[in-house]
Enzyme design. Structure first.
Site, PDB file in Angstrom:
ATOM      1  N   SER A 198       0.835  -1.204   0.000  1.00 15.31           N
ATOM      2  CA  SER A 198       0.000   0.000   0.000  1.00 15.31           C
ATOM      3  C   SER A 198       0.871   1.256   0.000  1.00 15.31           C
ATOM      4  O   SER A 198       1.960   1.281   0.563  1.00 15.31           O
ATOM      5  CB  SER A 198      -0.928   0.008   1.208  1.00 15.31           C
TER       6      SER A 198
HETATM    7  N1  SAH Z   1      -0.824  -3.867   3.686  1.00 12.47           N
HETATM    8  C1  SAH Z   1      -0.379  -4.774   2.667  1.00 12.47           C
HETATM    9  C2  SAH Z   1      -1.383  -4.769   1.541  1.00 12.47           C
HETATM   10  C3  SAH Z   1      -1.165  -5.804   0.537  1.00 12.47           C
HETATM   11  S1  SAH Z   1      -2.376  -5.822  -0.752  1.00 12.47           S
HETATM   12  C4  SAH Z   1       0.971  -4.310   2.171  1.00 12.47           C
HETATM   13  O1  SAH Z   1       1.235  -3.102   2.249  1.00 12.47           O
HETATM   14  O2  SAH Z   1       1.767  -5.125   1.696  1.00 12.47           O
HETATM   15  C5  SAH Z   1      -3.720  -6.639   0.002  1.00 12.47           C
HETATM   16  C6  SAH Z   1      -3.463  -8.008   0.546  1.00 12.47           C
HETATM   17  O3  SAH Z   1      -4.706  -8.538   0.973  1.00 12.47           O
HETATM   18  C7  SAH Z   1      -2.887  -9.003  -0.456  1.00 12.47           C
HETATM   19  O4  SAH Z   1      -1.740  -9.591   0.065  1.00 12.47           O
HETATM   20  C8  SAH Z   1      -4.020 -10.014  -0.649  1.00 12.47           C
HETATM   21  O5  SAH Z   1      -3.563 -11.331  -0.895  1.00 12.47           O
HETATM   22  C9  SAH Z   1      -4.727  -9.915   0.688  1.00 12.47           C
HETATM   23  N2  SAH Z   1      -6.114 -10.357   0.678  1.00 12.47           N
HETATM   24  C10 SAH Z   1      -7.111 -10.113  -0.222  1.00 12.47           C
HETATM   25  N3  SAH Z   1      -8.246 -10.683   0.153  1.00 12.47           N
HETATM   26  C11 SAH Z   1      -7.995 -11.343   1.316  1.00 12.47           C
HETATM   27  C12 SAH Z   1      -8.764 -12.148   2.188  1.00 12.47           C
HETATM   28  N4  SAH Z   1     -10.047 -12.433   1.957  1.00 12.47           N
HETATM   29  N5  SAH Z   1      -8.163 -12.670   3.279  1.00 12.47           N
HETATM   30  C13 SAH Z   1      -6.856 -12.416   3.559  1.00 12.47           C
HETATM   31  N6  SAH Z   1      -6.069 -11.665   2.772  1.00 12.47           N
HETATM   32  C14 SAH Z   1      -6.635 -11.136   1.658  1.00 12.47           C
END
Ligand code: SAH
Length: 219
Positions: free
Chosen positions: A69
């Site tokens: 993010s």
């Molecule tokens: N805060 C993280 C955001 C990553 S993007 C960072 O800065 O790296 C969002 C993440 O949410 C991804 O890794 C994706 O795999 C995860 N995600 C999406 N849907 C999800 C769900 N239902 N349960 C758990 N993780 C999920």
């Protein structure tokens, strides 16, 4: 501290301080959040080839069609979560590379972080261990189920966007607890803050944001 963590030039503390300055100019006022953003070395959460871009105010790829993010959003969501006061137990859905997890872990007592893509979770664990941050529990699961055994939570932060508020997450909030979550279709979502009251839930509609979709099942 290792050279990789410490960083030089584009990955140095000075670069992080400039990033925090820009975030403050965009309206994030919480001093503790800004200090933590100066401390946590964001560049070690991305591939070496992207390290020099880690402090730009942009999302970057972390593999598996996912992104780390944007720094402003990490700061803003953390500030919104903490506004009601200090938090003990925080549930994070979407560990990704673990950067938001690290920021949260420095500001609350314990973070419970759920990720549906196993290799991302494994890499995040290694990075957070390298930083010696240990007040985090990890779970590989579809975060739509929350983490019932560890509920209730004073705070929930969701880093992927469902089209509506997930029922299980609402149920796992403590009374007085807050959830910060993007809601809506791909490419255009609204950031919402939900507060659980003794009578029910209050929803504040905040700014427009752009998150990856909240997906069901595991990979
Ligand atoms: N805060 C993280 C955001 C990553 S993007 C960072 O800065 O790296 C969002 C993440 O949410 C991804 O890794 C994706 O795999 C995860 N995600 C999406 N849907 C999800 C769900 N239902 N349960 C758990 N993780 C999920």
């Amino acid at each position: 501290m290792s050279h990789r963590i410490q960083g030089i030039g584009m990955t140095s503390r000075r670069t992080r301080e400039r990033m925090a300055q820009r975030i403050a100019e965009q309206g994030v006022n919480n001093r503790k959040v800004l200090e933590v953003m100066c401390d946590v070395p964001r560049h070690i959460f991305v591939d070496d080839a992207l390290a020099s871009r880690a402090y730009e105010d942009t999302a970057l790829p972390i593999g598996f069609n996912q992104t780390i993010s944007q720094p402003y959003i990490v700061a803003k969501m953390t500030e919104l979560l903490l506004a009601a006061g200090p938090l003990k137990r925080v549930l994070e859905i979407g560990t990704g590379c673990g950067y938001q997890t690290a920021v949260l872990a420095k500001l609350v007592e314990h973070v419970f972080s759920v990720e549906r893509i196993l290799p991302l979770q494994q890499k995040a664990k290694l990075t957070l261990r390298e930083l010696k941050i240990d007040n985090i529990s990890f779970r590989h699961d579809d975060g739509g189920w929350g983490w019932e055994l560890k509920a209730p939570f004073d705070g929930i932060l969701v880093a992927a966007a469902p089209t509506e508020l997930p029922m299980m997450l609402l149920e796992q909030m403590a009374v007085g607890g807050v959830m910060v979550i993007p809601i809506g279709k791909y490419g255009r979502q609204e950031l919402q803050r939900v507060t659980r009251t003794p009578e029910g839930y209050e929803v504040e509609e905040l700014e427009m944001v752009n998150f990856v979709p909240f997906l069901s099942g595991m990979e």
